[in-house]
Design an enzyme around this catalytic site. Sequence first.
Site, short mmCIF file in Angstrom:
data_model
loop_
_atom_site.label_atom_id
_atom_site.label_comp_id
_atom_site.label_asym_id
_atom_site.label_seq_id
_atom_site.Cartn_x
_atom_site.Cartn_y
_atom_site.Cartn_z
N LYS A 256 -43.11 -43.84 44.39
CA LYS A 256 -41.89 -43.14 44.80
C LYS A 256 -41.98 -42.49 46.31
O LYS A 256 -43.07 -41.87 46.59
CB LYS A 256 -41.70 -41.73 43.84
O1 G3P Z 1 -37.78 -36.13 39.30
C1 G3P Z 1 -36.83 -36.02 39.98
C2 G3P Z 1 -35.76 -35.22 39.39
O2 G3P Z 1 -35.67 -35.43 38.05
C3 G3P Z 1 -35.93 -33.65 39.33
O3 G3P Z 1 -35.16 -32.89 38.65
O4 G3P Z 1 -34.39 -30.78 37.28
O5 G3P Z 1 -36.12 -30.72 39.27
O6 G3P Z 1 -33.50 -31.34 39.86
P1 G3P Z 1 -34.76 -31.39 38.73
#
Ligand code: G3P
Length: 218
Positions: A83
């Site tokens: 990633k």
């Molecule tokens: O892993 C990337 C993403 O899914 C993070 O989500 O909830 O931290 O905005 P969030």
Amino acid sequence: MKFFVDTAELDDIKDLAATGLLDGVTTNPSLIAKSGREFVPLIKEICEIVDGPVSAEVAATDYPTMRKEAEILRKIADHVAVKVPLTPDGLKLCKELSDDGTMVNVTLCFSAAQALLAAKAGAAFISPFVGRLDDISHDGLDLIADIVRIYDNYEYFDTEVLVASVRNPLHIVESAKMGAHVATCPPSVIRQLYNHPLTDKGLAAFVKDWEKTGQSIL
Ligand code: G3P
């Protein structure tokens, strides 16, 4: 639509893998920090539980260091997706790794223009963050619609739209209607997908009526 779980918690990953409905795992530095685990051995353990893509994110932001980190990450297992952030250095690394046969997940995508660059860099996955756009009063799902439409215009784009920052089942259902390939969701949101009050009510009635028959299938 494929379902990935967005977590670094092994218990959740094992539990969801046992359903047979889990297609992969995504992690990020915040989730790794929350787990309290050492990164590389943890990704190795996750790869032993799940056969599908397991995203492991580089920690550096400069190209030379990201390149060295990516070498370590991609050697963990063939199904590791490295990633990288959506930056010029990240996309440069994406192009090199993709050309070399390694899956790359380009993260922190907030615009269709960025998604176009990631596809040109040969990313296996682009991760647009719907919830974080909603948080600032932009409709995150509009971005998914734009990216799916753009990618559909070009047969030679192989990049899968991986809906990230998912906060609720509607994000998943609406993205599926648009044809997004993957949703990566917190474990709680995947579990919410099962729920409907009429299912609970209907099942309780069937159980009660079956008891009245006095029969047993076994
Ligand atoms: O892993 C990337 C993403 O899914 C993070 O989500 O909830 O931290 O905005 P969030």
